[in-house]
Each structure stands twice: as C-alpha cells, then as structure tokens.
Scaffold this motif. Structure first.
Motif, PDB file in Angstrom:
ATOM      1  N   GLN A 135      18.539 -23.030 -40.930  1.00 34.78           N
ATOM      2  CA  GLN A 135      17.432 -22.348 -40.266  1.00 34.78           C
ATOM      3  C   GLN A 135      17.775 -20.890 -39.964  1.00 34.78           C
TER       4      GLN A 135
ATOM      5  N   CYS B  64      16.323 -28.237 -45.953  1.00 37.42           N
ATOM      6  CA  CYS B  64      17.453 -27.368 -45.616  1.00 37.42           C
ATOM      7  C   CYS B  64      17.814 -26.444 -46.771  1.00 37.42           C
TER       8      CYS B  64
ATOM      9  N   PRO C 185      14.075 -26.934 -32.584  1.00 41.89           N
ATOM     10  CA  PRO C 185      14.085 -27.822 -33.752  1.00 41.89           C
ATOM     11  C   PRO C 185      15.401 -28.568 -33.960  1.00 41.89           C
ATOM     12  N   PRO C 186      16.585 -27.912 -33.850  1.00 38.93           N
ATOM     13  CA  PRO C 186      17.833 -28.678 -33.981  1.00 38.93           C
ATOM     14  C   PRO C 186      17.971 -29.752 -32.905  1.00 38.93           C
TER      15      PRO C 186
ATOM     16  N   TRP D 254      21.070 -28.436 -39.831  1.00 36.18           N
ATOM     17  CA  TRP D 254      19.734 -27.839 -39.799  1.00 36.18           C
ATOM     18  C   TRP D 254      19.798 -26.412 -39.240  1.00 36.18           C
ATOM     19  N   TYR D 255      20.534 -26.241 -38.163  1.00 32.55           N
ATOM     20  CA  TYR D 255      20.594 -24.944 -37.486  1.00 32.55           C
ATOM     21  C   TYR D 255      21.168 -23.871 -38.394  1.00 32.55           C
TER      22      TYR D 255
ATOM     23  N   PHE E 140      15.535 -31.439 -31.588  1.00 28.67           N
ATOM     24  CA  PHE E 140      14.667 -32.539 -32.050  1.00 28.67           C
ATOM     25  C   PHE E 140      15.340 -33.319 -33.180  1.00 28.67           C
ATOM     26  N   ILE E 141      16.000 -32.606 -34.101  1.00 27.51           N
ATOM     27  CA  ILE E 141      16.703 -33.263 -35.215  1.00 27.51           C
ATOM     28  C   ILE E 141      17.795 -34.187 -34.674  1.00 27.51           C
TER      29      ILE E 141
ATOM     30  N   THR F 182      13.965 -21.114 -31.353  1.00 22.04           N
ATOM     31  CA  THR F 182      14.570 -21.654 -32.573  1.00 22.04           C
ATOM     32  C   THR F 182      15.666 -22.669 -32.274  1.00 22.04           C
TER      33      THR F 182
END
Length: 488
Positions: free
Chosen positions: A133, A212, A23-24, A129-130, A26-27, A20
């Motif tokens: 998420q 989000c 993804p952050p 984002w994190y 990548f963002i 997990t």
C-alpha cells in the motif's frame, strides 16, 4: 516564508496519512495473524500528531508561492515517510531497528523497492499489505491526491503540482483546473490498478496477492509478498501480465489521458518519448535474449525469452521485480554484461509523468539530440540547428536545464557512492546500491543483490537520502540548499 501555513498543511497531510493505517488493521482482523494493534496505535498517533500540527494554525490560509510549494513537497515526503515508519517501529514481527524501520518506510513510499526484510513469506498479512500500500500511495504521489481534495482547505494546488510532477516541462496541465488534473490522474491510476489486480487474479494469484502485486506493479515499486517475488508463482502468464502493466505504468499518464480523451491510439505513436521508450525496451530485450541463449543459461529458448523479457522490462522501468523460481539461475548470476547493462538502463527509467524512476526517457532523448546537434555544428559551424520533439522546436532554456539536471544527478550519485565506500562497502555493491536507490530501482548486485539487511546503519541513512533525491528528481530537494531560496 509562510511557516505557519506550511505547518498547518503538513498537519492535514499527516492526519490524512493516518487513515492509511486502518486497512492493514482490518486485514489483521481478517487473517488473524497479528499486527492489528500496532496499526491501530499508529493510526491514533499519526491522527493526534497531525491535529496537533494543524490546530494552532488552522486559520492560516493564504496562497502559496513557488518556494513554499517546493518546501512542502520535500517536507511531505520526509515527514510522511517518517510517520510511515511508526508501524514498523511498533510491530513485534518484524522486529526492526530505527534505521531499518525508516529504510523500509522510505523505500516503500518512494517506490524504491529496496528492502531490509528477510523471510517475507512468514510475515503477517497486515504487514505485507502495508508495504504494498505504501508503494501504491507513493507511486502517483499522495501530494497529487491532496491537490485534488484539499483546495477547499486553502492549499494552493499549482505550486505543489509543479514541485511534485516529474519531467523537464512542469507547467503543462491536462485540464484547465489543477484539481481536475489531479483527479484525472488518479482516475487513470486507480483504473489501471483494478485492471492489473483482476488480470493477476484471473491468471492464478489468490485475491490478496493479486491486489498487493497490482499496487506495486502500477506504482513500479517492486515490493512483493514473497521472498522469490514473481518467481514464487512460476507462471509465464503472470510474468507477461506484469510486463504489460509495467510498460503501461512506465508511460506518461498525461499521454494515457490524451488517448482516453481522444478515444484514439494515435496519440501514442505521435509522441517522441513513447517511441523512444519502446525502442529502448525492445533493444534491451533483444540483447538479453541473445546473450542468455548464447550462454545456454536456461533450458529452453522460451525460458530464455521469458526471463529476458521480464527482467529487461522490470529493471529498466525501475520496478525491480524478480521472476526466477527456486533453483534457477538468478538475475545477479547472469553473464556479467547483462546485470551491468540493465542497472545502467535504470538510469533512463520510465517516461516523464510516469510512476517510474530514473532520469526519465525524455531527458535522455534530449541529451542525445543535443549531442547530435553539437556534432552537426562541428561539420557546419555557421548553420543554425534546433532541437525538435515531433514538430515542436524546444527553447535552449529547456536543454540547458536538462544538462544542469544531468550534472546534479551525477554529482549526487558520486557523493553517495563515496560515502558508502567510506563506510566499508565494496565497489560493486556501493555502485549498484546507490543506483538502486537514486533510480528508485530496488535490487542491486553483490552485497545488496537479495536485500539491504546486512549493510550498516550509516549506509542505510545515506541510501534513504538517495531515495529522496531520486523521488524528488534532484532539483526539488537540492534547491533547499541554496542561500537564495531562504532569502525573503
């Protein structure tokens, strides 16, 4: 106690959590505003730590008993939330202390939504984002996902499911196999998240904000990518969409499955808890609207209705979103009756089996029915009265368990509040801070109305424990403190 097997399972879960962090990262590459290196380092750290836990005991595979299930669930939330704090510790922006990093991580994963962050609009997109998420993963419980995909690795699913699933009756399954149950739950959860994100996007949010906020809406978490929360968008349509999906997420997901499976809405209206949930929402909305209109808090009747609708649903379902635009009267500054009323409504929360916090509607409904039965017994001492949900009579054991839960909930609340008062917090702030964290609500009043940044570290650790108690519905954590639990 199968400690080696428990360590092996925790190692697998920590390794799963490490994914997990990608993804952050990548963002951060996509938006180029920082944070990527910290998340990559966190990914490596969590992956290595998880493998180190798992590898020495990789051959320890045996069926779990109920005791191991409870211990794993508690350790799951405590350990994974602790590892979730790693990125916050490594990030330059925001630059957080250990207590602040753990508070934010626990608040995210338990879907509490209380934050110590200020100037959220200026944070890197990866951090925004994190946080969202974390709430999405905690909303249904990563443990359910683990039950769905890890049976092949020798993890007994039913023990984890019983320990994790909220509500007074934990043995009911939607499908014959527990892994299938978890998969159906997650399918509904993901479908609702996609529908919510698309609705927000169509209503005017950019794609990033839409995704989000769909995370924190379906999780009934309350984190936002903006300091003004939903008020940033200043859109009645977005507020109404949020209210709709909060109500949907506040309903028992097993009931959603029954409706989808039967292809009929009748299951909703046959369910006593659902009808009680909607009734509570309607009463709260009506009271808020009448009071706001009487005091002319906002300029028009529509504004009063919009604010009453949004905040009544947001607070009572334990989401904690705010919809006040810049320059308007905030929820905490409403006539005193309303903030206190809505804080108390968060003790009820959502339905059992939903992503909402609080004691759950079904428990409060059963407490009410038990009170009515006792009154009837006073009038007719020799009569035999049963408590029914729909047409089904409930055994006394269930009602006794509800009273035990209520007593434990009250005791935990009082102890946490006394500790905050001892730490120097004023009465109003202490009361609402504990309510906000134990009910997994988020915002409080007084010193914690906007955020929890100004309270001392001791108070933050107390509230972290309150978040865990609330997310694990008291007994799952409290049972670990009984001597009988540790006897072989």
């Amino acid at each position: 106690m199968q400690f080696k097997n428990i360590i092996r399972i925790l190692g697998l879960l920590v390794a799963l959590l490490s994914v997990t962090m990608l993804p952050p990262a990548f963002i951060s590459l996509l938006y180029r505003d920082g944070g990527g290196v910290s998340f990559l380092m966190s990914f490596i750290f969590c992956l290595v730590a998880g493998l180190l836990f798992w590898y020495p005991y990789r051959a320890e595979k045996s069926d779990l008993r109920a005791r191991e299930g409870f211990l794993i669930v508690v350790l799951f939330w405590a350990v994974l939330a602790s590892f979730s704090a790693v990125p916050f510790l490594l990030l330059d922006q925001p630059n957080l202390s250990v207590a602040d990093a753990f508070f934010e991580a626990f608040s995210g994963l338990t879907t509490t939504g209380a934050t110590i962050l200020t100037k959220i609009d200026g944070l890197p997109h990866a951090v925004l984002w994190y946080r969202q998420q974390l709430q999405w993963l905690g909303g249904m419980g990563i443990i359910v996902l683990a039950v769905a995909i890890l049976p092949m690795l020798g993890i007994g699913g039913m023990q984890l499911y019983r320990a994790e699933t909220p509500g007074p009756v934990k043995d009911s399954k939607m499908t014959p196999r527990i892994a299938d149950t978890a998969k159906h739950l997650w399918l509904i959860y993901v479908t609702l998240t996609i529908a919510c994100a698309m609705s927000y996007w169509a209503a005017g949010m950019n794609l990033f904000d839409a995704i989000c906020h769909s995370f924190s809406t379906i999780a009934i978490g309350g984190f936002s990518t903006h300091d003004l929360s939903m008020g940033y968008f200043d859109s009645p349509l977005i507020n109404f969409i949020c209210v709709f999906f909060l109500l949907v997420a506040g309903v028992n997901f097993a009931l959603h499955f029954a409706v989808v499976n039967s292809r009929s809405l009748r299951s909703y209206f046959y369910d006593s808890e659902f009808k009680a949930f909607l009734s509570i929402q309607l009463v709260l909305i009506l009271v808020c609207f009448i009071v706001l209109t009487s005091f002319n808090v906002y300029q028009s009747g529509f504004d009063n209705f919009e604010q009453a609708l949004f905040h009544a649903v947001s607070i009572s379902t334990t989401a904690g979103f705010a919809a006040t635009s810049s320059g308007e009267v905030t929820f905490s500054n409403w006539p005193t009756l309303l903030p206190i009323l809505l804080i108390f409504s968060s003790f009820i929360g959502g339905c059992a089996g939903s992503t909402g916090g609080g004691m759950k509607v079904i428990r409060v409904l059963l407490l009410y029915l038990q009170g009515v039965r006792e009154l009837n017994k006073l009038v007719h001492p020799k009569a035999v009265f049963t408590i029914k949900l729909g047409k089904k009579a409930l055994p006394n054991r269930v009602v006794e368990a509800i009273w035990g839960f209520f007593s434990a909930y009250a005791a935990v609340f009082v102890i946490c509040m006394l500790l905050l008062l001892a730490a120097g917090m004023d009465e109003s702030s202490a009361f609402t801070a504990v309510a906000a964290c134990l009910n997994n609500l988020g915002p409080g009043l007084g010193q914690v109305a906007a955020n929890f940044a100004d309270i001392n570290d001791f108070s933050k650790w107390v509230l972290i424990v309150a978040m865990l108690f609330g997310r694990l519905e008291i007994f799952t954590l409290l049972v670990l403190f009984t001597p009988a639990f540790w006897k072989t």
